[in-house]
Structure formats: structure tokens, C-alpha cells
Design a protein around this motif. Structure first.
Motif, mmCIF file in Angstrom:
data_model
loop_
_atom_site.group_PDB
_atom_site.id
_atom_site.type_symbol
_atom_site.label_atom_id
_atom_site.label_comp_id
_atom_site.label_asym_id
_atom_site.label_seq_id
_atom_site.Cartn_x
_atom_site.Cartn_y
_atom_site.Cartn_z
ATOM 1 N N PHE A 1 1.048 -1.184 -0.041
ATOM 2 C CA PHE A 1 -0.061 0.015 0.043
ATOM 3 C C PHE A 1 0.881 1.104 0.021
ATOM 4 C CE2 PHE A 1 -2.496 -3.451 2.367
ATOM 5 C CZ PHE A 1 -3.557 -3.298 1.349
ATOM 6 N N LEU A 2 0.456 2.284 -0.614
ATOM 7 C CA LEU A 2 1.238 3.453 -0.815
ATOM 8 C C LEU A 2 0.433 4.780 -0.510
ATOM 9 C CD1 LEU A 2 3.903 4.905 -1.586
ATOM 10 C CD2 LEU A 2 3.185 5.002 -3.809
ATOM 11 N N PHE A 3 0.869 5.483 0.448
ATOM 12 C CA PHE A 3 0.406 6.923 0.760
ATOM 13 C C PHE A 3 1.362 7.956 0.446
ATOM 14 C CE2 PHE A 3 0.938 10.671 3.425
ATOM 15 C CZ PHE A 3 -0.286 10.962 3.776
ATOM 16 N N ILE A 4 0.758 8.856 -0.651
ATOM 17 C CA ILE A 4 1.523 9.833 -1.172
ATOM 18 C C ILE A 4 0.684 11.036 -0.781
ATOM 19 C CG2 ILE A 4 2.440 10.799 -3.308
ATOM 20 C CD1 ILE A 4 1.822 8.244 -4.840
ATOM 21 N N GLY A 5 1.465 11.921 -0.144
ATOM 22 C CA GLY A 5 1.094 13.538 0.000
ATOM 23 C C GLY A 5 2.094 14.008 0.973
ATOM 24 N N ARG A 6 1.863 15.340 1.479
ATOM 25 C CA ARG A 6 2.443 16.225 2.296
ATOM 26 C C ARG A 6 2.293 15.549 3.792
ATOM 27 N NH1 ARG A 6 0.125 21.265 2.436
ATOM 28 N NH2 ARG A 6 -1.616 20.591 1.102
ATOM 29 N N PHE B 1 3.344 -0.990 3.917
ATOM 30 C CA PHE B 1 2.754 0.178 3.970
ATOM 31 C C PHE B 1 3.948 1.331 3.710
ATOM 32 C CE2 PHE B 1 -0.337 -2.311 6.157
ATOM 33 C CZ PHE B 1 -1.672 -1.673 5.828
ATOM 34 N N GLN B 2 3.666 1.866 2.629
ATOM 35 C CA GLN B 2 4.876 2.711 2.450
ATOM 36 C C GLN B 2 4.416 4.239 2.363
ATOM 37 O OE1 GLN B 2 5.941 1.765 -1.690
ATOM 38 N NE2 GLN B 2 6.824 -0.346 -1.178
ATOM 39 N N ILE B 3 5.248 5.064 2.516
ATOM 40 C CA ILE B 3 4.869 6.499 2.752
ATOM 41 C C ILE B 3 5.744 7.525 2.058
ATOM 42 C CG2 ILE B 3 4.678 8.483 4.414
ATOM 43 C CD1 ILE B 3 4.459 6.383 6.674
ATOM 44 N N LEU B 4 5.573 8.177 0.924
ATOM 45 C CA LEU B 4 5.812 8.953 0.221
ATOM 46 C C LEU B 4 5.597 10.367 0.189
ATOM 47 C CD1 LEU B 4 8.059 9.062 -2.164
ATOM 48 C CD2 LEU B 4 6.204 8.900 -3.803
ATOM 49 N N GLY B 5 6.419 11.184 0.661
ATOM 50 C CA GLY B 5 6.104 12.856 0.736
ATOM 51 C C GLY B 5 6.983 13.350 1.631
ATOM 52 N N LYS C 1 7.549 1.557 5.735
ATOM 53 C CA LYS C 1 8.575 2.280 5.125
ATOM 54 C C LYS C 1 8.339 3.557 4.412
ATOM 55 C CE LYS C 1 10.639 -2.153 3.234
ATOM 56 N NZ LYS C 1 11.095 -3.029 2.320
ATOM 57 N N TYR C 2 9.197 4.567 5.013
ATOM 58 C CA TYR C 2 9.276 5.737 4.628
ATOM 59 C C TYR C 2 10.087 6.188 3.463
ATOM 60 C CZ TYR C 2 9.952 10.963 4.334
ATOM 61 O OH TYR C 2 9.762 12.142 3.713
ATOM 62 N N LEU C 3 9.597 6.269 2.293
ATOM 63 C CA LEU C 3 10.363 6.475 0.895
ATOM 64 C C LEU C 3 11.049 7.821 0.696
ATOM 65 C CD1 LEU C 3 7.906 4.377 -1.213
ATOM 66 C CD2 LEU C 3 9.405 3.759 0.141
ATOM 67 N N LYS D 1 8.084 13.590 11.983
ATOM 68 C CA LYS D 1 9.346 13.197 11.649
ATOM 69 C C LYS D 1 9.866 12.063 12.716
ATOM 70 C CE LYS D 1 11.196 16.989 9.274
ATOM 71 N NZ LYS D 1 12.283 18.132 9.286
ATOM 72 N N ASP D 2 9.617 12.278 14.062
ATOM 73 C CA ASP D 2 10.358 11.531 14.945
ATOM 74 C C ASP D 2 9.386 10.236 14.905
ATOM 75 O OD1 ASP D 2 12.036 13.096 15.927
ATOM 76 O OD2 ASP D 2 10.965 14.168 17.751
ATOM 77 N N ILE D 3 7.997 10.205 14.877
ATOM 78 C CA ILE D 3 6.950 9.144 14.744
ATOM 79 C C ILE D 3 7.258 8.271 13.538
ATOM 80 C CG2 ILE D 3 4.726 8.288 14.142
ATOM 81 C CD1 ILE D 3 3.793 11.049 15.547
ATOM 82 N N ILE D 4 7.774 8.698 12.436
ATOM 83 C CA ILE D 4 8.126 8.163 11.037
ATOM 84 C C ILE D 4 9.460 7.447 11.031
ATOM 85 C CG2 ILE D 4 8.469 8.042 8.526
ATOM 86 C CD1 ILE D 4 5.701 9.562 8.667
ATOM 87 N N TYR D 5 10.732 8.389 11.515
ATOM 88 C CA TYR D 5 11.939 8.058 11.402
ATOM 89 C C TYR D 5 12.317 6.972 12.706
ATOM 90 C CZ TYR D 5 12.975 11.762 8.394
ATOM 91 O OH TYR D 5 13.374 12.658 7.170
ATOM 92 N N ASP D 6 11.650 7.288 13.838
ATOM 93 C CA ASP D 6 11.858 6.259 14.986
ATOM 94 C C ASP D 6 10.993 4.809 14.755
ATOM 95 O OD1 ASP D 6 13.628 8.244 15.930
ATOM 96 O OD2 ASP D 6 11.998 9.010 17.476
#
Length: 370
Positions: A189-194, A220-224, A244-246, A232-237
Motif C-alpha cells: 500500500f502507498l500513501f503519497i502526500g504532504r 505500508f509505504q509513505i512518500l512525501g 517504510k518511509y520512502l 518526523k520522529d514518529i516515522i523516523y523512529d
């Protein structure tokens, strides 16, 4: 063209810029990004002329806003345009205000009502400012029926000045089905957005955490880019390898081609370009049941709609998709492509713009000859 982002201008208006230049119009574009920005460079290469304007998209500092108005006055004085095209809230409102001072016609595009009109503290002020701007604009394009009705019902515009278009449309030659570079049993699955609350990132992450415990073959992927730093902390940590943050992408086709489904959990949209591009590439879609998404998705035909802000509803629809057989997923993707070819081809939007531009210029010439 007055806009608040070079990326959006390139991604969604580049074909219009090319068409104008091909028909011997001189095009100027004003955006906040520097000349070093890749999208700015690409627009310049098309033959358009670049002007930098500092815009804080979400800022409310009166001094900053006055500086932007002053900059727009300077641009119109120096360029002396025949027509001004505006996109997004601040260019729409301030651009129309300044254009009126110089008696210049404006074609405005309501790309969405945005948080300032939907839930913001400045809702009443923005509504009044938009009412003034619409009164001064020559014509206002709306990207979905709901936004159009909102403006009409709130007496912000008269029906005679409106035109409904299918969002920004999508370039169906650029965005088309592509083979994945690798095949495996993982459903992606891919989320694209701010990355911000109003784009539904919190609900997306909650559903991801829940479903990963139930299914071993999903990702689950995140792009943006990060619009709100707290994520940032939530996703990077995040330590879960299946979330996956792309990062950012210069060409989202590379990321879209590798996934099985596009998810858009946004709280409000004009017309979701993310869904249009995903659909054009033959992907099934799952999104909030809101204006700007529900026009693109037909329930069970090319995807599913869930209740906005509802983790439970989103999870239910994702499970529904996960448990489909491969043939059903493939049919859903083909239906997505079929729908955008029929209803959302970007040429429809370009043709509407060119017709209005030529009508305005023709009126101007007739007026001058009197």
C-alpha cells in the motif's frame, strides 16, 4: 500564473504551459521556490519566464501577507499581463485583489477549500476574502461539485462565473500502466502526500500497525515531505520493517509502479491528483469518502471508500482488498485506468482553459476597437 508551489505547477499545469507556449503566448510563472529548484528549471526550459515570490502557505503574519501583495503589484506592473491565472488560496485571493487594481482579468482555480475554509480559526475572514476575490475574477474553475456548492450556498460567487472541470486532470500518456520491476507475494500500500494530520497520516499509521499483526504479506509505504515536523520522529523512529518511509520523489511513477494499491486517507481534497495518477497507472484505490476522492472511486469497481478519519472503516476496506484474489485486484486496476481515460484526461482541462483564455482576449480586442 500565480501559484504557491513549483512542484504543483509542474506536475499539474505543465501541459497547459506547453500548450500556451506552442500557441505563441508568453507565459510568466510566480512561485516561492528558487531558480535552483528542479521543477522550476523544467518549467523555464519549456520557455516560460520565472519570477520568485515568497509565500508562506500556512502563515498568517500580516507583514508577510502585505509583502506578498506588494510583490504581486510589482509583478503586474512590470509584466503587464493580458490574463492572470491563479491557483490555491493566497494566489487566488491576493492575486485577484491586485489584478482588480490594474483592471486585469483573472481565471481562478479552486483546487480545494483547504483547512482555512473547512475548520480554521480564520474561516470567516477567509470566506469574506474569497467572496471579494470571486467577485473580481472573470471566471472561477471548480475541481469538484462539493466545493462549487459550498461557494454558491455561502454566496461567495454567482453561478454565471463558474465552470466545473475534472480536477487538474491527469496526463494519461505520461501516467500509464507499467510492469513492476520485481514480483513477490507482498501486497504493498502507498500513501503519497504532504505528511500532516489533515492528510490522514495518523489513521494510516494506526491501520498499518494493526494489520501488520494480522497479515505477514503486507507492507505500508509513505512518500512525501513533512509539512508538520512532529511526524518526523514518529516515522523516523518507527522500527517496523513493514512500514517504510520512502522520502520524496522526483517522479512518483517509480514508486506507484511497484505497489498494489494507493491509499488516500485525506480529510479534504479539491480533486485528488494522487488518486488520478494512481488510477492512470492501473492501480486500485482506497480513500476517504469525501469530495475530491469519491468522484474518482466507484465502490467495488476500481476501489473502496471509507469513512473519513475512521481507523475502523479504513481497516475494514483494506482487509477487503487484501482478501481479494489476484484476478479481482487486476480487474480493479484496469477499471481505474478505464475511468480516468474516459473522465479525467488532462486534455479536457487544457481545452477548457484555452477556450476561456481565447474568449477573454477576444472580448478585450472587441472592447479596444470600439
Amino acid at each position: 500564473m500565480l501559484a504557491n508551489d513549483a512542484g504543483g505547477l509542474y506536475n499539474f499545469r505543465f501541459e497547459l504551459i506547453n500548450e500556451l507556449i506552442n500557441q505563441n503566448y508568453q507565459v510568466y510563472f510566480a512561485v516561492p521556490q528558487s531558480i535552483e529548484n528542479n521543477k522550476v528549471k523544467l518549467i523555464i526550459e519549456s520557455g516560460a519566464r520565472y519570477i520568485r515570490t515568497n509565500i508562506n502557505r500556512r502563515g498568517t503574519n500580516p507583514i508577510e501577507e502585505l509583502k506578498l501583495i506588494k510583490k504581486y503589484k510589482k509583478i503586474i506592473t512590470e509584466v503587464n499581463p493580458d490574463i492572470i491565472l491563479t491557483y490555491t488560496v493566497k494566489p487566488n485571493i491576493y492575486g485577484s485583489y491586485v489584478a482588480n487594481k490594474f483592471n486585469k482579468p483573472v481565471i481562478m482555480n479552486i483546487t480545494g477549500i483547504g483547512s482555512s475554509l473547512a475548520i480554521g480559526k480564520l474561516k470567516s475572514l477567509v470566506k469574506n476574502m474569497y467572496r471579494y476575490a470571486c467577485r473580481k475574477a472573470r471566471i472561477v474553475f471548480f475541481q469538484n461539485q462539493s466545493n462549487y456548492i459550498f461557494f454558491i450556498e455561502n454566496n461567495m460567487i454567482t453561478e454565471a462565473k463558474t465552470k466545473l472541470i475534472p480536477g487538474s486532470g491527469v496526463n494519461i500518456e505520461k501516467f500509464k500502466p507499467m510492469e513492476k520491476t520485481k514480483e513477490d507475494d507482498i501486497i504493498r500500500f502507498l500513501f503519497i502526500g504532504r505528511i500532516m494530520k489533515e492528510k490522514g497520516i495518523e489513521e494510516y499509521l494506526q491501520v498499518a500497525e494493526s494489520l501488520i499483526k494480522k497479515y505477514s504479506n503486507i507492507e505500508f509505504q509513505i512518500l512525501g515531505s513533512f509539512e508538520e515536523d512532529r511526524y518526523k520522529d514518529i516515522i523516523y523512529d518507527n522500527k517496523n520493517e513493514k512500514i517504510k518511509y520512502l522520502g520524496r520523489s522526483d517522479d512518483v511513477r517509480n514508486e506507484i509502479r511497484e505497489v498494489d494499491c494507493i491509499v488516500n486517507p485525506s480529510y479534504h481534497e479539491g480533486m485528488s491528483n494522487v488518486l488520478l495518477e494512481g488510477a492512470a497507472m492501473g492501480k486500485p484505490l482506497i480513500a476517504s469518502n469525501i469530495p475530491g476522492c469519491k468522484e474518482i472511486i466507484e465502490e467495488g469497481y476500481n476501489g473502496y471508500l471509507f469513512e473519513v478519519k475512521s481507523v475502523e472503516s479504513m481497516e475494514e476496506k483494506l482487509i477487503q482488498f487484501i482478501e481479494l484474489d489476484e484476478e479481482s485486484k487486476e480487474i480493479m486496476g484496469k477499471n481505474s485506468r478505464r475511468k480516468v481515460e474516459k473522465e479525467f484526461d488532462r486534455n479536457i482541462v487544457i481545452n477548457e482553459y484555452m477556450k476561456v483564455i481565447k474568449d477573454i482576449l477576444k472580448e478585450g480586442r472587441q472592447y479596444e476597437s470600439i
